[in-house]
Design a protein around this motif. Structure first.
Motif, PDB file in Angstrom:
ATOM      1  N   GLY A  97       0.812  -1.203   0.000  1.00  0.00           N
ATOM      2  CA  GLY A  97       0.000   0.000   0.000  1.00  0.00           C
ATOM      3  C   GLY A  97       0.853   1.265   0.000  1.00  0.00           C
ATOM      4  O   GLY A  97       1.940   1.279   0.606  1.00  0.00           O
ATOM      5  N   PRO A  98       0.406   2.329  -0.675  1.00  0.00           N
ATOM      6  CA  PRO A  98       1.176   3.573  -0.746  1.00  0.00           C
ATOM      7  C   PRO A  98       1.500   4.176   0.617  1.00  0.00           C
ATOM      8  O   PRO A  98       2.549   4.796   0.795  1.00  0.00           O
ATOM      9  CB  PRO A  98       0.263   4.504  -1.563  1.00  0.00           C
ATOM     10  N   LEU A  99       0.582   4.007   1.571  1.00  0.00           N
ATOM     11  CA  LEU A  99       0.813   4.591   2.899  1.00  0.00           C
ATOM     12  C   LEU A  99       2.002   3.959   3.607  1.00  0.00           C
ATOM     13  O   LEU A  99       2.585   4.573   4.509  1.00  0.00           O
ATOM     14  CB  LEU A  99      -0.447   4.444   3.755  1.00  0.00           C
ATOM     15  N   SER A 100       2.363   2.743   3.190  1.00  0.00           N
ATOM     16  CA  SER A 100       3.513   2.092   3.814  1.00  0.00           C
ATOM     17  C   SER A 100       4.811   2.822   3.490  1.00  0.00           C
ATOM     18  O   SER A 100       5.772   2.770   4.259  1.00  0.00           O
ATOM     19  CB  SER A 100       3.604   0.627   3.367  1.00  0.00           C
ATOM     20  N   LEU A 101       4.832   3.510   2.329  1.00  0.00           N
ATOM     21  CA  LEU A 101       6.011   4.307   1.971  1.00  0.00           C
ATOM     22  C   LEU A 101       6.182   5.475   2.928  1.00  0.00           C
ATOM     23  O   LEU A 101       7.303   5.867   3.261  1.00  0.00           O
ATOM     24  CB  LEU A 101       5.880   4.822   0.528  1.00  0.00           C
TER      25      LEU A 101
END
Length: 236
Positions: A97-101
């Motif tokens: 997921g993008p939020l993990s970045l």
């Protein structure tokens, strides 16, 4: 005291979200009959999303690796590393997921910074401005363009081609006179792209430039065309 199925269910309101234990919890819960139909559908939905992410990340990884191999075989080691690093970020964003970045911004930020630095180094390394041989060649062709007068009939008997040679000569003087300035301008644009574009946008621009090439008119390209019309008149 014998434990009931209700005691074995970790959470009667929300099933666990860990994909590694979904199947086990599903089997246990269905065995004891203490999980609702909506919970089962939610688990199936989560499994489906996880599989889609897994397949998408696998396809993306293969794509990035293939492109990096192409760049390596083309003699572009810096581009190879850049593509692999961007591939890591891309697959990471799909799988977790993008939020993990953002959650792991120390690692993702380091990779993004490394991509930016390598991109700038690559621009400086491949630009014509830093190639002294090309710079000297442009100056030499400019001087030749000032000295050459016409294409003699002994070399080119066709009058229309001699007229074309004469027209190209005037263009050559202007192009070679400004070629090094154009190279500096192009370097500034490429450096700005490497600095300000995000890794994915920078990669897209690189792919567009590499596979959809708009060959610019250069001092050397005009000189080559003139030599095709009047062989040996210019020393390339």
């Amino acid at each position: 005291m014998k434990r009931t199925g209700k005691d074995l269910t970790p959470n009667n309101h929300m099933p666990p979200r860990n994909p590694d234990i979904w199947l086990c919890i599903l089997l246990i819960s269905r065995h004891f009959g203490n999980i609702s139909k909506n919970h089962i559908q939610l688990i199936y939905k989560d499994i489906f999303i996880f599989l889609v992410r897994l397949i998408s990340s696998g396809v993306s990884a293969i794509t990035f690796i293939s492109y990096s191999i192409y760049e390596a075989l083309s003699g572009e080691p810096i581009n190879t590393v850049i593509i692999l690093l961007i591939g890591v970020l891309f697959v990471w964003a799909i799988l977790l997921g993008p939020l993990s970045l953002i959650a792991d911004k120390e690692i993702s930020g380091f990779i993004a910074s490394l991509v930016t630095i390598l991109s700038i180094v690559n621009v400086l390394n491949t630009g014509d401005v830093t190639d002294s041989d090309k710079t000297n060649q442009n100056i030499d062709l400019f001087q030749q363009a000032l000295q050459v007068k016409y294409c003699p009939t002994t070399i080119q008997p066709d009058e229309s081609k001699r007229a074309k040679f004469q027209a190209l000569k005037d263009i050559l003087v202007k192009q070679c006179g400004f070629q090094n300035h154009q190279n500096i301008y192009r370097l500034a644009i490429d450096a700005a792209k490497a600095r300000y574009l995000d890794p994915v946008s920078g990669l897209a621009d690189n792919i567009h430039s590499e596979f959809i090439k708009d060959e610019p008119v250069t001092c050397l390209s005009i000189a080559k065309r003139m030599n095709e019309i009047c062989p040996g008149k210019l020393q390339l």
